[in-house]
Enzyme design. Structure first.
Site, PDB file in Angstrom:
ATOM      1  N   SER A  20       0.802  -1.219   0.000  1.00  0.00           N
ATOM      2  CA  SER A  20       0.000   0.000   0.000  1.00  0.00           C
ATOM      3  C   SER A  20       0.837   1.272   0.000  1.00  0.00           C
ATOM      4  CB  SER A  20      -0.956   0.005   1.196  1.00  0.00           C
ATOM      5  OG  SER A  20      -0.245  -0.195   2.407  1.00  0.00           O
TER       6      SER A  20
ATOM      7  N   HIS B  57       1.279   4.800   6.696  1.00  0.00           N
ATOM      8  CA  HIS B  57       0.968   5.442   5.413  1.00  0.00           C
ATOM      9  C   HIS B  57       1.213   6.943   5.500  1.00  0.00           C
ATOM     10  CE1 HIS B  57      -1.501   1.652   5.331  1.00  0.00           C
ATOM     11  NE2 HIS B  57      -0.851   1.577   4.181  1.00  0.00           N
TER      12      HIS B  57
ATOM     13  N   ASP C 176      -2.641   5.642  12.368  1.00  0.00           N
ATOM     14  CA  ASP C 176      -1.891   5.078  11.248  1.00  0.00           C
ATOM     15  C   ASP C 176      -0.616   5.891  11.074  1.00  0.00           C
ATOM     16  OD1 ASP C 176      -0.827   4.234   8.860  1.00  0.00           O
ATOM     17  OD2 ASP C 176      -2.655   4.489   7.674  1.00  0.00           O
TER      18      ASP C 176
END
Length: 396
Positions: free
Chosen positions: A131, A374, A371
């Protein structure tokens, strides 16, 4: 090309002087010393046709002209995943959008979306990996669209593992292929996932024949428990319940490297490899954590300012494995060496501002909620793509 000793010492002195400027966030001189001797092909860049450019050694410089950056707004780019769309999901601070990457000895060209699609007319670009690669893929699409008329014909085809964005007027295809480990994962007769460390033929069918390839891997090799992506590893016909993860990474990367050397015609296909993307879960790594702060990147709004900070050992271990494999290749890809420059950006993660979280979770300071892997869009991956753009069009 080897770096003359006097050039290295001059660069370090220059960087130390920059520490006295409040506008500069400087990568550790210790890290610089290590990176200056890595992958010399990365220094043969001539954006201004004047001098060699070490793209990945430099400083984060704050934009004085707030109107120039970011290049696009989150509301104008519909391809951004909810998990990367920080401003849409409640992030109100914007300082993290106001820093540009400045290499030590050259000026980077501004990303030009029209030039990008014009020079790649009729060609295909594909990001392959986890990702983090998708993060960069979406950033690239947003950067290109920012310079094209809104009426420019386009087609977005979502899918798993392949997602494709087409700019129909130019015949340019920009794709993302999900391959967490690059090598294949098969399902055995018992329904178990088998990570095939010495087989890549299944995944490689998707990227064979692409004109520009950018690979990445890293994060998933260390995952355990419920977020582990496999049940068994297989090597040389033997299945293992587990093994040293760095050994597994090295074997998987060598399988990928062998495929690249054997199947890619480098005069026709440009190949890039994105360096390890760092995470920011432990404030003690940047000496800003206190008992009153959550133990993650939540609330961080500025890049690191401690020029002596170097990123943690686990990343150095993965970087070392990656270096060794790339250096052993007959046709090494261009390394987008983003690890050190990205480690300075503890401020650039989605944290609790992710569309994948409920409003209650976004207000929760629990480290397990934020998070810190990312990156927000717009944000840091836009700088990666400026470097990708520079290397693609201005390298020798």
């Amino acid at each position: 090309m080897p770096i003359p000793p006097f050039s290295f010492h001059f660069t370090v002195l220059w960087l130390l002087l920059l520490q006295f400027s409040a506008n500069y966030i400087t990568v550790s001189s210790i890290v610089i010393a290590r990176l200056r001797n890595r992958h010399p092909q990365n220094q043969r860049i001539h954006p201004n046709q004047s001098s060699n450019c070490a793209l990945f050694v430099g400083s984060w410089v704050r934009h004085e002209d707030d109107s120039s950056y970011p290049i696009y707004d989150y509301s104008s780019c519909s391809v951004i995943d909810p998990r990367f769309n920080c401003q849409k999901y409640g992030r109100t601070d914007t300082d993290y959008l106001k820093y540009r990457w400045q290499p030590v000895n050259c000026q980077l060209p501004r990303f030009d979306g029209v030039e990008f699609v014009t020079r790649l007319r009729g060609k295909s670009v594909m990001f392959v990996g986890d990702s983090i690669g998708r993060d960069q893929w979406e950033s690239l699409i947003c950067l290109v669209l920012a310079d094209l008329p809104p009426s420019s014909p386009k087609e977005n085809i979502g899918g798993d593992p392949l997602s494709t964005f087409k700019l129909l007027e130019y015949g340019v295809t920009i794709s993302y292929y999900k391959a967490l480990y690059l090598v294949d994962i098969d399902i055995n007769e018992q329904g178990k996932r088998v990570l095939k460390l010495d087989d890549i033929r299944g995944n490689a069918k998707a990227w064979n024949g692409v004109d520009v390839l950018c690979f990445n891997t890293g994060h998933w090799w260390t995952h355990t428990g419920n977020i582990q992506g496999w049940d068994y590893m297989e090597l040389d016909g033997t299945q293992y319940k587990d093994m040293d993860r760095l050994v597994a990474l090295e074997r998987g990367l060598r399988t990928w490297a062998k495929w690249i050397d054997s199947n890619i015609d480098t005069p026709k296909t440009r190949v890039f490899f994105q360096g390890i993307s760092p995470s920011h879960y432990y404030p003690n790594e940047w000496n800003s954590g206190t008992m009153s702060q959550p133990r993650n990147c939540y609330g961080e709004t500025m890049p690191m300012t401690n020029s002596d900070t170097s990123y943690p050992e686990p990343y150095l271990d993965q970087v070392k494995v990656t270096d060794e494999v790339l250096d052993s290749m007959n046709r090494p890809p261009f390394l987008l060496d983003i690890t050190a420059m990205s480690y300075m950006r503890k401020d650039a993660h989605p944290s609790v501002y992710s569309g994948e979280l409920t409003p209650e979770q976004r207000s929760n300071l629990d480290p397990s909620v934020a998070d810190c892997d990312h990156w927000c869009l717009p944000g840091l991956p836009d700088s990666w793509n400026q470097l990708f753009y520079t290397a693609l069009f201005f390298s020798q």
